[in-house]
Design a protein around this motif. Structure first.
Motif, PDB file in Angstrom:
ATOM      1  N   ASP A  43      -9.985 -28.405  12.012  1.00 44.07           N
ATOM      2  CA  ASP A  43     -10.931 -27.386  12.494  1.00 44.07           C
ATOM      3  C   ASP A  43     -10.387 -26.706  13.751  1.00 44.07           C
ATOM      4  OD1 ASP A  43     -12.684 -27.965  10.441  1.00 44.07           O
ATOM      5  OD2 ASP A  43     -13.956 -29.279  11.646  1.00 44.07           O
ATOM      6  N   LYS A  58     -12.607 -22.907  -2.670  1.00 43.89           N
ATOM      7  CA  LYS A  58     -12.725 -23.725  -1.470  1.00 43.89           C
ATOM      8  C   LYS A  58     -11.390 -23.799  -0.733  1.00 43.89           C
ATOM      9  CE  LYS A  58     -14.851 -28.142  -0.184  1.00 43.89           C
ATOM     10  NZ  LYS A  58     -15.369 -29.430  -0.725  1.00 43.89           N
ATOM     11  N   HIS A  59     -11.438 -23.693   0.595  1.00 45.85           N
ATOM     12  CA  HIS A  59     -10.252 -23.797   1.452  1.00 45.85           C
ATOM     13  C   HIS A  59      -9.183 -22.764   1.089  1.00 45.85           C
ATOM     14  CE1 HIS A  59     -12.241 -27.303   2.803  1.00 45.85           C
ATOM     15  NE2 HIS A  59     -11.763 -28.151   1.912  1.00 45.85           N
ATOM     16  N   SER A  60      -9.599 -21.570   0.668  1.00 48.85           N
ATOM     17  CA  SER A  60      -8.633 -20.546   0.251  1.00 48.85           C
ATOM     18  C   SER A  60      -8.351 -19.512   1.336  1.00 48.85           C
ATOM     19  CB  SER A  60      -9.150 -19.820  -0.998  1.00 48.85           C
ATOM     20  OG  SER A  60     -10.378 -19.157  -0.720  1.00 48.85           O
ATOM     21  N   THR A  65      -3.955 -29.561   7.030  1.00 51.26           N
ATOM     22  CA  THR A  65      -4.350 -30.957   6.817  1.00 51.26           C
ATOM     23  C   THR A  65      -3.128 -31.858   6.715  1.00 51.26           C
ATOM     24  OG1 THR A  65      -6.362 -30.238   5.662  1.00 51.26           O
ATOM     25  CG2 THR A  65      -5.655 -32.515   5.325  1.00 51.26           C
ATOM     26  N   THR A  89     -20.685 -22.518   1.825  1.00 55.28           N
ATOM     27  CA  THR A  89     -19.703 -21.551   1.333  1.00 55.28           C
ATOM     28  C   THR A  89     -20.055 -21.097  -0.081  1.00 55.28           C
ATOM     29  OG1 THR A  89     -18.285 -23.343   0.520  1.00 55.28           O
ATOM     30  CG2 THR A  89     -17.875 -22.526   2.752  1.00 55.28           C
ATOM     31  N   PRO A  92      -6.440 -26.002  -6.462  1.00 55.08           N
ATOM     32  CA  PRO A  92      -6.519 -26.975  -5.364  1.00 55.08           C
ATOM     33  C   PRO A  92      -5.750 -28.256  -5.641  1.00 55.08           C
ATOM     34  CG  PRO A  92      -8.607 -26.857  -6.559  1.00 55.08           C
ATOM     35  CD  PRO A  92      -7.775 -25.720  -7.041  1.00 55.08           C
ATOM     36  N   GLU A 102      -7.577 -24.389  12.745  1.00 54.43           N
ATOM     37  CA  GLU A 102      -8.090 -23.145  12.166  1.00 54.43           C
ATOM     38  C   GLU A 102      -8.609 -22.220  13.264  1.00 54.43           C
ATOM     39  OE1 GLU A 102     -10.998 -23.920   9.159  1.00 54.43           O
ATOM     40  OE2 GLU A 102      -9.502 -24.211   7.588  1.00 54.43           O
ATOM     41  N   GLU A 154     -13.199 -33.573  -1.799  1.00 51.17           N
ATOM     42  CA  GLU A 154     -12.656 -32.404  -1.116  1.00 51.17           C
ATOM     43  C   GLU A 154     -11.771 -31.500  -1.969  1.00 51.17           C
ATOM     44  OE1 GLU A 154     -13.528 -31.531   1.879  1.00 51.17           O
ATOM     45  OE2 GLU A 154     -14.739 -33.309   2.242  1.00 51.17           O
ATOM     46  N   ARG A 200      -2.871 -22.146   4.706  1.00 48.58           N
ATOM     47  CA  ARG A 200      -4.255 -22.428   4.361  1.00 48.58           C
ATOM     48  C   ARG A 200      -4.628 -23.799   4.915  1.00 48.58           C
ATOM     49  NH1 ARG A 200      -2.399 -19.315   0.013  1.00 48.58           N
ATOM     50  NH2 ARG A 200      -3.857 -17.707  -0.703  1.00 48.58           N
ATOM     51  N   ARG A 201      -5.866 -24.193   4.685  1.00 46.21           N
ATOM     52  CA  ARG A 201      -6.362 -25.436   5.276  1.00 46.21           C
ATOM     53  C   ARG A 201      -5.537 -26.645   4.847  1.00 46.21           C
ATOM     54  NH1 ARG A 201     -10.907 -26.996   8.074  1.00 46.21           N
ATOM     55  NH2 ARG A 201     -11.460 -29.209   7.909  1.00 46.21           N
ATOM     56  N   TRP A 202      -5.076 -26.671   3.575  1.00 42.53           N
ATOM     57  CA  TRP A 202      -4.332 -27.844   3.126  1.00 42.53           C
ATOM     58  C   TRP A 202      -3.001 -27.978   3.846  1.00 42.53           C
ATOM     59  CZ3 TRP A 202      -7.151 -31.380   1.552  1.00 42.53           C
ATOM     60  CH2 TRP A 202      -8.223 -31.162   0.682  1.00 42.53           C
TER      61      TRP A 202
END
Length: 581
Positions: free
Chosen positions: A443, A476-478, A416, A470, A242, A446, A177, A411-413
């Motif tokens: 998810d 990724k995940h930005s 998470t 993507t 990342p 988001e 990931e 952001r996604r992180w």
């Protein structure tokens, strides 16, 4: 971690080996020797080294570290892994080069002034170093470290196994990931495509204790910056973005996965304990009393004492308590300033001391007490599909609210990390179940956030897509998110900044204040006085004073406050103490 000799700090506390100890566990192997065990190889990428002569779990030698981390070469064959690390000139070398280029006809005074300016500029720039790797530190919760410290050897080994398994699983998660490299035409901002890699090359070093000598089982996982690209097999550097962005999420995930492993092994239960307003709650083994955890938290006590001193100093200087963000920075400062030198002791010596201290607090044999903590019925473990979708949705909303309390965009992180925190109370049967639930919660978070990053205007050809569809031309995940609640708050502030019906202070009153020194004898500079006047006469309901650290914002605002108070008291009727009409 810098190229060159940046790796050597990992070897300072490693115990010397005296031969084959293959029948013992990694930690007990060096039980009686001063120092910690040698490092071991970790990650699926090690299979590409030395023509397959290295496997995960093999011991790492200093010579191998020097080749890989110090020089960017294969630790077995010495062959270069892609381009060599760039070499950068030191501050002294850059200063000498620039001084040599000065006009030889320059006078002594002018030359001395020019040299002083060059030295100041180059010192501020510092010495740039090539990145050879990333050092991730994975620690088990303090209550688990305390239990490990006083338990018998068999229980100690099982707790260490749970920690090592969690570390290995999180590294595997990183490979899937997080890890990526960049390729394509290199522009001003680097290569344009972010693509996958063939695993990570890492080394893991176990440490037993904190710098205060308290039990603190943790592992330094040094991820090499060298990696093979999936597309063409070439050796390149990891994309550092990342790696930094996922750090907190990886730490939270490791703690949760370790808790799952320990519950599977011993059936222990976990509970959340408050750690104060500037720290997240800590999860602890429910049957390990907080008094015992506090006994072995000397380092935290020292840090908290220094942090409280810095907070009091800040409040005295600024006339207000620091914000949560400032407190976090002050705690980081306290961590550095109270950091003692590392004392190297054997695990046998440490364990004897820990058991003695714990026994005195418990009023009983500490090892016998540890047996009662680890003797439990089989635990109830969850599978991913045991968690209802309405719970997933509720957790997702809770995650957005929690993240929105700390930051304006995310952001996604970020989601998470918070999702891992909020699912820590669940015990899962496997890491795959935990990953699945955390992923579903993220998810949902988001979906409950407001996307700020615009979507792609056109889809990329299949050759330039990742497995999830993507584009490789977007990291990724930005994607950046916010929330309608935060944007509405921003709108309210902007509206107040446009409203000019607020009270003002006459310019002559401001000039009287700026012309006088304050109680400490400080007089405002022209730029401070100008900023103060601008705010005082603007009439805006909300005004903002912006400037770099050390520019004198606090001093200017203190003067503005004095001007405001003087104007207020001047408007009072001296006979009644009420405002004049």
């Amino acid at each position: 971690m810098s190229a060159g000799d940046g790796y050597k700090y990992l070897l300072r506390t490693v115990a010397a080996s005296d031969g084959d100890r293959s029948l013992s566990t990694p930690l007990t192997r060096y039980y009686a020797e001063e120092g910690s065990p040698p490092g071991r190889w970790l990650g699926s990428g090690v299979a590409a080294l030395g023509s397959g002569r290295i496997a995960a779990g093999d011991q790492v030698s200093e010579a191998q570290l020097q080749l890989l981390v110090g020089m960017g070469r294969d630790p077995i064959t010495g062959a270069p892994l892609g381009r060599a690390y760039p070499e950068y000139r030191s501050v002294a070398e850059r200063v000498a080069a620039r001084v040599a280029d000065l006009d030889p006809d320059m006078g002594p005074a002018a030359k001395a002034e020019a040299v002083a300016g060059i030295e100041a500029e180059e010192t501020e720039r510092g010495t740039r170093r090539a990145v050879a790797g990333y050092d991730f530190t994975f620690s088990i919760p303090k209550s688990a470290s305390v239990l490990w410290a006083v338990a018998d050897a068999g229980t100690q080994a099982l707790i260490a196994d749970a920690h090592h398994a969690a570390v290995a699983e999180v590294v595997a998660f990183m490979e899937r990931e997080v890890a990526a490299t960049r390729t394509g035409v290199t522009g001003r901002n680097g290569a344009v495509a972010q693509v996958g890699v063939r695993g990570l090359i890492a080394t893991a070093f176990d440490h037993y204790d904190s710098r205060a000598g308290d039990p603190h089982l943790h592992t330094h996982v040094v991820v090499s910056n060298k990696t093979q690209t999936v597309l063409d097999g070439k050796w390149r550097s990891l994309d550092g973005r990342p790696m930094h962005a996922a750090t907190v999420a990886l730490s939270e995930l490791h703690e949760a996965v370790f808790a799952d492993h320990l519950t599977r092994a011993f059936g222990v239960e976990w509970e959340s304990r408050d750690m104060g307003r500037d720290r997240n709650p800590a999860w602890a083994i429910a049957s390990v009393p907080e008094e015992l955890v506090a006994e072995f938290s000397s380092r935290s006590r020292h840090i908290d004492a220094e942090k409280n001193r810095l907070i009091a100093e800040y409040a005295a200087r600024h006339g207000r308590q620091p914000s949560t963000a400032t407190i976090i920075k002050l705690r980081a400062q306290a961590t550095l300033t109270t950091r003692p030198e590392k004392e190297v002791r054997s695990l046998a010596d440490l364990t004897a001391d820990w058991r003695r201290r714990a026994g005195g607090l418990l009023g009983a044999d500490a090892t016998a007490w540890a047996r009662t903590v680890t003797a439990n019925d089989a635990p109830l473990l969850l599978r991913a599909d045991d968690v209802p979708l309405d719970v997933i949705s509720s957790l997702g909303q809770s995650v957005v609210e929690a993240v929105g309390e700390k930051r304006s965009t995310w952001r996604r992180w970020n989601l998470t990390a918070e999702a891992a925190r909020q699912t820590m109370g669940y015990r899962f049967a496997t890491i795959h179940d935990r990953e699945a639930v955390v992923g579903l919660v993220v998810d949902a978070a988001e979906a409950g956030s407001l996307r700020l990053t615009p979507p792609e205007l056109a889809s990329s050809p299949a050759a330039f897509q990742r497995w999830d569809g993507t584009s490789v031309f977007r990291p990724k995940h930005s994607t950046v998110f916010s929330s309608e609640v935060l944007l509405a708050a921003e709108d309210r502030l902007l509206e107040r900044a446009r409203t000019t019906t607020g009270p003002t202070v006459p310019l002559v009153a401001v000039e009287r204040i700026t012309a006088k020194p304050d109680r400490e004898g400080r007089v405002l500079g022209d730029d401070q006085a100008g900023a103060l006047a601008s705010v005082a006469v603007s009439g805006r309901v909300v005004d903002v004073l912006v400037g770099p650290a050390g520019a004198g914002k606090t001093t200017a605002m203190s003067a503005l406050r004095r001007a405001w108070e003087n104007e207020f008291y001047a408007s009072l009727d001296p006979s009644t103490g009420e405002l004049r009409d």
